[in-house]
Design a protein around this motif. Structure first.
Motif, PDB file in Angstrom:
ATOM      1  N   ARG A  37       0.798  -1.231   0.000  1.00 43.58           N
ATOM      2  CA  ARG A  37       0.000   0.000   0.000  1.00 43.58           C
ATOM      3  C   ARG A  37       0.833   1.284   0.000  1.00 43.58           C
ATOM      4  N   ARG A 119      -8.628  -2.916  -5.013  1.00 38.80           N
ATOM      5  CA  ARG A 119      -8.259  -1.606  -4.470  1.00 38.80           C
ATOM      6  C   ARG A 119      -9.356  -0.566  -4.665  1.00 38.80           C
ATOM      7  N   ASP A 120     -10.249  -0.802  -5.635  1.00 42.42           N
ATOM      8  CA  ASP A 120     -11.345   0.149  -5.853  1.00 42.42           C
ATOM      9  C   ASP A 120     -12.254   0.239  -4.627  1.00 42.42           C
ATOM     10  N   GLU A 122     -11.284  -0.010  -1.471  1.00 40.52           N
ATOM     11  CA  GLU A 122     -10.600   0.859  -0.516  1.00 40.52           C
ATOM     12  C   GLU A 122     -10.687   2.317  -0.964  1.00 40.52           C
ATOM     13  N   ASP A 123     -10.497   2.544  -2.242  1.00 40.19           N
ATOM     14  CA  ASP A 123     -10.577   3.916  -2.762  1.00 40.19           C
ATOM     15  C   ASP A 123     -11.988   4.488  -2.607  1.00 40.19           C
ATOM     16  N   ARG A 126     -12.387   5.639   0.919  1.00 45.31           N
ATOM     17  CA  ARG A 126     -11.672   6.906   1.146  1.00 45.31           C
ATOM     18  C   ARG A 126     -12.440   8.084   0.547  1.00 45.31           C
ATOM     19  N   SER A 127     -13.026   7.879  -0.621  1.00 45.20           N
ATOM     20  CA  SER A 127     -13.767   8.958  -1.273  1.00 45.20           C
ATOM     21  C   SER A 127     -15.024   9.334  -0.502  1.00 45.20           C
ATOM     22  N   GLU A 132      -7.543   6.312   6.878  1.00 46.03           N
ATOM     23  CA  GLU A 132      -6.743   5.122   6.572  1.00 46.03           C
ATOM     24  C   GLU A 132      -7.001   4.001   7.572  1.00 46.03           C
ATOM     25  N   VAL A 135     -10.376   2.441   6.787  1.00 46.35           N
ATOM     26  CA  VAL A 135     -10.277   1.605   5.585  1.00 46.35           C
ATOM     27  C   VAL A 135      -9.616   0.274   5.919  1.00 46.35           C
TER      28      VAL A 135
END
Length: 222
Positions: A37, A119-120, A122-123, A126-127, A132, A135
């Motif tokens: 990461r 990873r999408d 996790e993103d 975040r959005s 962190e 997540v």
């Protein structure tokens, strides 16, 4: 067969394996998260260092640990000054040896689990304002739970069976640093095959039961 001589290596091995797997689980998870990461220079070199104990002979690992934590080394003198006792030839030495020996297996297993996560997801978290830690706790850890379980099992099993590095760093002191593997070695060398079989059967039973419970947990979590 199950005399007073039988139990100390068993209890010590369980204590060392439980503590070692807990420590190496945290260290392996932190290292795997950083590697998957966080981009930084020297990552390939650091990963090589992380995997090195896996390919080195156990006696070499033990010798390097002895050089690092021996009573004449800076780290060894500092630990003895702070805690009043040396690391070498104590049951803590068995923990250190087991952590180092098990780390590559745990790290690699957790790393594979982290890499398999989309990873999408996790993103997206975040959005939506997640930090962190949120997540990691609510997205990364649940999705990598199977790999984490497998990693802890591997860490426990590796610690339970560690021999070479433990013998170099902790020695083989009955009632103090003698684990199941070192006890088996001494028993076979002395011709006490009954005791050796008893300890070996105990190690097999513990490992088998752990794998059985882990397999059941993984089937139920699908």
């Amino acid at each position: 067969m199950f005399t007073d001589e039988f139990w100390p290596p068993v209890w010590l091995s369980l204590r060392v394996a439980l503590l070692s797997s807990a420590i190496v689980g945290v260290l392996g998870m932190a290292a795997a998260w950083a590697m998957t990461r966080r981009p930084f220079r020297g990552k390939s070199l650091l990963e090589t260092v992380c995997m090195l104990p896996l390919v080195l002979p156990p006696t070499v690992v033990g010798f390097l640990l002895l050089a690092a934590f021996g009573r004449k080394s800076p780290a060894g003198r500092l630990i003895e000054a702070v805690f009043g006792a040396p690391v070498v030839f104590s049951w803590w030495a068995a923990v250190v040896a087991s952590v180092v020996a098990a780390f590559p297996l745990v790290y690699q297993t957790v790393k594979v689990g982290f890499l398999s996560i989309d990873r999408d997801l996790e993103d997206a978290a975040r959005s939506n304002g997640a930090g962190e830690w949120q997540v990691f706790r609510y997205i990364t850890l649940p999705l990598a739970s199977r790999s984490l379980t497998a990693a802890y099992v591997l860490g426990f099993a590796r610690a339970l069976g560690e021999f070479g590095a433990t013998l170099m760093l902790a020695g083989n002191i009955p009632g103090k640093t003698q684990t199941i593997p070192t006890a088996i070695y001494v028993a076979v060398d002395a011709g006490h095959m009954g005791m050796a079989w008893a300890w070996a059967a105990t190690a097999v039973a513990i490992s088998f039961l752990l794998l059985l419970l882990t397999g059941r947990h993984r089937r139920e979590s699908r």
